[in-house]
Design an enzyme around this catalytic site. Structure first.
Site, PDB file in Angstrom:
ATOM      1  N   SER A 146       0.844  -1.200   0.000  1.00 46.63           N
ATOM      2  CA  SER A 146       0.000   0.000   0.000  1.00 46.63           C
ATOM      3  C   SER A 146       0.874   1.242   0.000  1.00 46.63           C
ATOM      4  O   SER A 146       1.484   1.588   1.017  1.00 46.63           O
ATOM      5  CB  SER A 146      -0.924   0.021   1.220  1.00 46.63           C
ATOM      6  N   HIS A 184      -1.000  -1.541  -4.147  1.00 48.79           N
ATOM      7  CA  HIS A 184      -2.326  -1.172  -3.654  1.00 48.79           C
ATOM      8  C   HIS A 184      -2.408   0.352  -3.623  1.00 48.79           C
ATOM      9  O   HIS A 184      -1.568   1.019  -3.013  1.00 48.79           O
ATOM     10  CB  HIS A 184      -2.522  -1.775  -2.258  1.00 48.79           C
ATOM     11  N   HIS A 214      -8.120   0.888  -4.802  1.00 45.95           N
ATOM     12  CA  HIS A 214      -9.127   0.772  -3.743  1.00 45.95           C
ATOM     13  C   HIS A 214      -9.826   2.120  -3.632  1.00 45.95           C
ATOM     14  O   HIS A 214      -9.265   3.077  -3.094  1.00 45.95           O
ATOM     15  CB  HIS A 214      -8.419   0.388  -2.434  1.00 45.95           C
ATOM     16  N   MET A 253     -11.954  -5.077   4.916  1.00 42.25           N
ATOM     17  CA  MET A 253     -11.210  -4.069   5.677  1.00 42.25           C
ATOM     18  C   MET A 253     -11.051  -4.583   7.109  1.00 42.25           C
ATOM     19  O   MET A 253     -12.035  -4.978   7.744  1.00 42.25           O
ATOM     20  CB  MET A 253     -11.976  -2.743   5.727  1.00 42.25           C
ATOM     21  N   ASP A 263      -7.156  -5.859   4.284  1.00 40.92           N
ATOM     22  CA  ASP A 263      -6.526  -4.538   4.225  1.00 40.92           C
ATOM     23  C   ASP A 263      -6.609  -3.830   5.574  1.00 40.92           C
ATOM     24  O   ASP A 263      -7.699  -3.506   6.041  1.00 40.92           O
ATOM     25  CB  ASP A 263      -7.259  -3.721   3.137  1.00 40.92           C
TER      26      ASP A 263
HETATM   27  C1  DX5 Z   1      -6.837   2.326   4.848  1.00 43.36           C
HETATM   28  C2  DX5 Z   1      -6.271   1.824   3.551  1.00 43.36           C
HETATM   29  C3  DX5 Z   1      -5.171   0.832   3.667  1.00 43.36           C
HETATM   30  C4  DX5 Z   1      -3.935   1.323   4.359  1.00 43.36           C
HETATM   31  C5  DX5 Z   1      -3.355   0.168   5.100  1.00 43.36           C
HETATM   32  O1  DX5 Z   1      -8.041   2.977   4.614  1.00 43.36           O
HETATM   33  O2  DX5 Z   1      -7.301   1.219   2.773  1.00 43.36           O
HETATM   34  O3  DX5 Z   1      -4.842   0.277   2.392  1.00 43.36           O
HETATM   35  O4  DX5 Z   1      -2.953   1.835   3.493  1.00 43.36           O
HETATM   36  O5  DX5 Z   1      -2.266   0.621   5.792  1.00 43.36           O
HETATM   37  P1  DX5 Z   1      -1.596  -0.173   6.990  1.00 43.36           P
HETATM   38  O6  DX5 Z   1      -0.992  -1.434   6.414  1.00 43.36           O
HETATM   39  O7  DX5 Z   1      -0.588   0.771   7.510  1.00 43.36           O
HETATM   40  O8  DX5 Z   1      -2.679  -0.491   8.000  1.00 43.36           O
HETATM   41 ZN    ZN Z   2      -6.757   0.106   0.936  1.00 46.55          ZN
END
Ligand code: DX5
Ligand code: ZN
Length: 228
Positions: A9, A34, A68, A139, A177
């Site tokens: 991400s 991502h 996303h 999520m 995620d």
């Molecule tokens: C949050 C995002 C995620 C985020 C995850 O709304 O959809 O993709 O980047 O980040 P980490 O791995 O730091 O929780």
């Molecule tokens: Zn995400």
């Protein structure tokens, strides 16, 4: 074919050198990029649009890009992201009035389609549309920010979705995620996920290669345990 996929991400990347940082995580072994799109409306944060995705493609990032969308409404952005070079486009069912129409729009633009579930979004949004999906994203934090803690209620939900996928003999990808780290990835994989979004858990490390190697080792150990 690989059984587990890592999706880096880039929300946690260094935005001042986004191309270089993105290239580094791919060269270090990440399978997908991502790409989190936030609109300060569906979620309380603002991030990147199709122009930035196009810039990454121009920078020679050829890996699949997993977009996303945390935006509302959804449909008008789909052609733009497809044109910019998205591979997957995933949206939240609450953010569109006509889920089937949005999925069809994604496919018509040549992309793979995904549906994203917030921690408390019920799974019945999957009814009647399973065959249209290439990916289901669960999520494991509330959407909007990186670096939050993994919500353990996701594990039960993951097992439920895995069961739905298996009973339908489907090959839909099951992505998780939020809050994934070296320390919890094995448990998440054992509960049924096969695509892992990792932001902070990857970018906070100076050596991407080393952390990805460690993550892959965890996943290999799971693979030898998991019954498929
Ligand atoms: C949050 C995002 C995620 C985020 C995850 O709304 O959809 O993709 O980047 O980040 P980490 O791995 O730091 O929780
Ligand atoms: Zn995400």
């Amino acid at each position: 074919m690989k059984k587990f996929f890592l999706a880096a991400s880039i929300l946690s990347a260094d935005f001042a050198r986004l191309g270089e940082d993105t290239k580094n995580v791919i060269d270090s072994g990440s399978d997908l990029i991502h790409f989190d799109v936030m609109d300060n409306h569906y979620v309380p944060n603002l991030t990147m649009g199709p122009m930035i995705l196009q810039s990454l493609r121009n920078y020679n990032i050829t890996a699949p890009i997993d977009v996303h969308l945390m935006v509302k409404p959804v449909d008008n952005l789909i052609p733009q992201f497809a044109k910019a070079g998205a591979t997957f486009i995933t949206f939240h069912p609450e953010a569109t009035d006509h889920i089937e129409r949005t999925l069809t729009l994604i496919k018509e633009h040549g992309c793979k389609a995904g549906l994203a579930f917030n921690p408390t979004t019920p799974l019945n949004f999957l009814d009647y549309i399973l065959e249209k999906l290439d990916l289901i994203l669960l999520m494991s934090v509330n959407p909007g920010f990186g670096n939050q803690s993994f919500l353990r209620s996701t594990l039960k939900k993951l097992r439920e979705v895995k069961k739905i996928i298996d009973t339908n003999f489907s090959d839909i990808l099951l992505e998780v995620d939020g809050g994934i780290k070296l320390e919890n990835i094995a448990e998440i994989a054992l509960s049924g996920a096969n695509v892992f979004v990792i932001g902070t858990g990857l970018f906070q490390h100076a050596n991407y290669n080393l952390i990805i190697k460690k993550i892959r080792k965890e996943l290999r150990d799971v693979y030898s345990k998991r019954i498929h």
